[in-house]
Design a protein around this motif. Sequence first.
Motif, PDB file in Angstrom:
ATOM      1  N   VAL A 200       0.805  -1.328  -0.152  1.00  0.00           N
ATOM      2  CA  VAL A 200      -0.015  -0.103  -0.014  1.00  0.00           C
ATOM      3  C   VAL A 200       1.070   1.012   0.073  1.00  0.00           C
ATOM      4  CG1 VAL A 200      -1.816   1.041   1.281  1.00  0.00           C
ATOM      5  CG2 VAL A 200      -1.772  -1.184   1.118  1.00  0.00           C
ATOM      6  N   ILE A 201       0.613   2.055  -1.125  1.00  0.00           N
ATOM      7  CA  ILE A 201       1.559   3.359  -1.211  1.00  0.00           C
ATOM      8  C   ILE A 201       0.959   4.726  -1.155  1.00  0.00           C
ATOM      9  CG2 ILE A 201       3.431   2.213  -2.260  1.00  0.00           C
ATOM     10  CD1 ILE A 201       2.469   3.453  -4.587  1.00  0.00           C
ATOM     11  N   GLY A 202      -0.539   4.456  -0.928  1.00  0.00           N
ATOM     12  CA  GLY A 202      -1.469   5.539  -0.752  1.00  0.00           C
ATOM     13  C   GLY A 202      -3.074   5.417  -0.896  1.00  0.00           C
ATOM     14  N   ARG A 203      -3.842   6.281  -0.835  1.00  0.00           N
ATOM     15  CA  ARG A 203      -5.274   5.883  -0.891  1.00  0.00           C
ATOM     16  C   ARG A 203      -6.165   6.948  -1.391  1.00  0.00           C
ATOM     17  NH1 ARG A 203      -7.908   4.992   4.953  1.00  0.00           N
ATOM     18  NH2 ARG A 203      -5.982   3.681   5.224  1.00  0.00           N
ATOM     19  N   THR A 204      -7.039   6.661  -2.282  1.00  0.00           N
ATOM     20  CA  THR A 204      -7.968   7.652  -2.912  1.00  0.00           C
ATOM     21  C   THR A 204      -9.214   7.664  -1.977  1.00  0.00           C
ATOM     22  OG1 THR A 204      -9.128   8.204  -5.013  1.00  0.00           O
ATOM     23  CG2 THR A 204      -9.065   5.829  -4.476  1.00  0.00           C
ATOM     24  N   PRO A 205      -9.576   9.100  -2.187  1.00  0.00           N
ATOM     25  CA  PRO A 205     -10.888   9.297  -1.314  1.00  0.00           C
ATOM     26  C   PRO A 205     -12.015   8.880  -1.821  1.00  0.00           C
ATOM     27  CG  PRO A 205      -9.900  11.353  -2.339  1.00  0.00           C
ATOM     28  CD  PRO A 205      -9.031  10.213  -2.474  1.00  0.00           C
ATOM     29  N   LEU A 206     -12.083   8.586  -3.293  1.00  0.00           N
ATOM     30  CA  LEU A 206     -13.185   8.242  -4.148  1.00  0.00           C
ATOM     31  C   LEU A 206     -13.621   6.935  -4.055  1.00  0.00           C
ATOM     32  CD1 LEU A 206     -12.025   9.834  -7.661  1.00  0.00           C
ATOM     33  CD2 LEU A 206     -13.232  10.885  -5.572  1.00  0.00           C
ATOM     34  N   THR A 207     -14.777   6.546  -4.400  1.00  0.00           N
ATOM     35  CA  THR A 207     -15.283   5.416  -4.268  1.00  0.00           C
ATOM     36  C   THR A 207     -15.289   4.674  -5.650  1.00  0.00           C
ATOM     37  OG1 THR A 207     -16.989   5.929  -2.378  1.00  0.00           O
ATOM     38  CG2 THR A 207     -17.436   3.906  -3.831  1.00  0.00           C
ATOM     39  N   VAL A 208     -14.376   3.558  -5.862  1.00  0.00           N
ATOM     40  CA  VAL A 208     -14.284   3.105  -7.096  1.00  0.00           C
ATOM     41  C   VAL A 208     -15.590   1.909  -7.577  1.00  0.00           C
ATOM     42  CG1 VAL A 208     -11.978   3.567  -7.072  1.00  0.00           C
ATOM     43  CG2 VAL A 208     -12.829   1.260  -6.276  1.00  0.00           C
ATOM     44  N   CYS A 209     -16.013   1.355  -6.543  1.00  0.00           N
ATOM     45  CA  CYS A 209     -17.009   0.533  -6.828  1.00  0.00           C
ATOM     46  C   CYS A 209     -18.202   0.765  -5.856  1.00  0.00           C
ATOM     47  CB  CYS A 209     -16.426  -0.987  -6.707  1.00  0.00           C
ATOM     48  SG  CYS A 209     -17.707  -2.211  -6.955  1.00  0.00           S
ATOM     49  N   TRP A 235      -9.065  15.842   1.246  1.00  0.00           N
ATOM     50  CA  TRP A 235      -9.561  14.366   1.516  1.00  0.00           C
ATOM     51  C   TRP A 235     -11.143  14.621   1.630  1.00  0.00           C
ATOM     52  CZ3 TRP A 235      -8.143   9.431   1.354  1.00  0.00           C
ATOM     53  CH2 TRP A 235      -9.138   8.470   1.753  1.00  0.00           C
ATOM     54  N   ASP A 236     -11.466  15.532   2.694  1.00  0.00           N
ATOM     55  CA  ASP A 236     -12.801  15.396   2.912  1.00  0.00           C
ATOM     56  C   ASP A 236     -13.778  16.073   1.832  1.00  0.00           C
ATOM     57  OD1 ASP A 236     -12.159  14.708   5.894  1.00  0.00           O
ATOM     58  OD2 ASP A 236     -12.360  16.984   6.360  1.00  0.00           O
ATOM     59  N   ALA A 237     -13.253  16.971   0.969  1.00  0.00           N
ATOM     60  CA  ALA A 237     -14.033  17.411  -0.214  1.00  0.00           C
ATOM     61  C   ALA A 237     -14.268  16.090  -1.183  1.00  0.00           C
ATOM     62  CB  ALA A 237     -13.370  18.645  -0.699  1.00  0.00           C
ATOM     63  N   LEU A 238     -13.513  15.122  -1.290  1.00  0.00           N
ATOM     64  CA  LEU A 238     -13.726  14.230  -2.152  1.00  0.00           C
ATOM     65  C   LEU A 238     -14.019  12.869  -1.754  1.00  0.00           C
ATOM     66  CD1 LEU A 238     -10.454  14.946  -4.418  1.00  0.00           C
ATOM     67  CD2 LEU A 238     -12.581  15.473  -5.001  1.00  0.00           C
ATOM     68  N   GLU A 239     -14.168  12.883  -0.311  1.00  0.00           N
ATOM     69  CA  GLU A 239     -14.354  11.536   0.277  1.00  0.00           C
ATOM     70  C   GLU A 239     -15.748  10.956  -0.060  1.00  0.00           C
ATOM     71  OE1 GLU A 239     -14.083   9.182   4.447  1.00  0.00           O
ATOM     72  OE2 GLU A 239     -14.334  11.453   4.602  1.00  0.00           O
ATOM     73  N   GLY A 240     -15.656   9.707  -0.498  1.00  0.00           N
ATOM     74  CA  GLY A 240     -17.041   9.034  -1.004  1.00  0.00           C
ATOM     75  C   GLY A 240     -17.761   9.338  -2.343  1.00  0.00           C
TER      76      GLY A 240
END
Length: 256
Positions: A200-209, A235-240
């Motif tokens: 694991v090298i990072g995390r996206t705040p978006l929901t991909v599925c 993060w907070d502005a894009l989460e979910g």
Amino acid sequence: MDTQPEPEQPTQRLFDIEATPFGDSALMLKAAAGTAEERQAGSRRLRELVFELQPHGLLDVVAGMDSVLVEFDCLAVSHGQLAQTIRLAAAGGGARTGTGRSPELFEIPVVVSEAFSPDLPGVADELGISQEAVLGILESTELSINLLASAMAPMMGSLPFPGQVSRCREPRTNVDPGSVMVAGTSAIIQPFPGPSGWKVIGRTPLTVCDIREDPATSYTPGDRVRFRVIPESEWDALEGRFLRATTSGGLTDGNR
């Protein structure tokens, strides 16, 4: 009276299909020639072809990086009969290059932090480059989604790392959704919480599925991906938000 010969009509190049028996009741299909990217594209088209064709005796289709495993009822059809059926369908226009929808581009924001990137220092050490260089390669490479792995995870390749990234010696029992992970020279995104041995090298705040969406993913094999490292403050502005294709050079990850 002399007549001019009619100009030749342009033709699309057909795939040469390699069909290899795989046990008593399965057939491994591959595009027999071409670059790695062409073989991967051929694999995607072959998968579509088999689904469209629904040949007699078909039980299941399992897509690989550059191959398609076709499982069948050996009492209903033989390896040779199934291979011939698929080759005839391909020759009739079912497996031509340049068909299907055009690939879409997805720009995926990634947050890098101590909590979200536990394996980044180790990946950098293993490759003999800095953490910044690892992220630079991730951001500067447009990746192709080669296949959808478990839980519709987009598996992408290939990252031009100076070497191969090993998997974790002990897989994690629970990796957070949105985790951006690498192994070998491939990348993948974890759609849902679950185990993984990728690093694991990072995390996206978006929901991909999202099973509430129709379809549950906006991407398919053959689409392109660019990662963009963003500050944790975004993060907070894009989460979910549900991941959608990029248009007009901007991110269009609409709300759920």
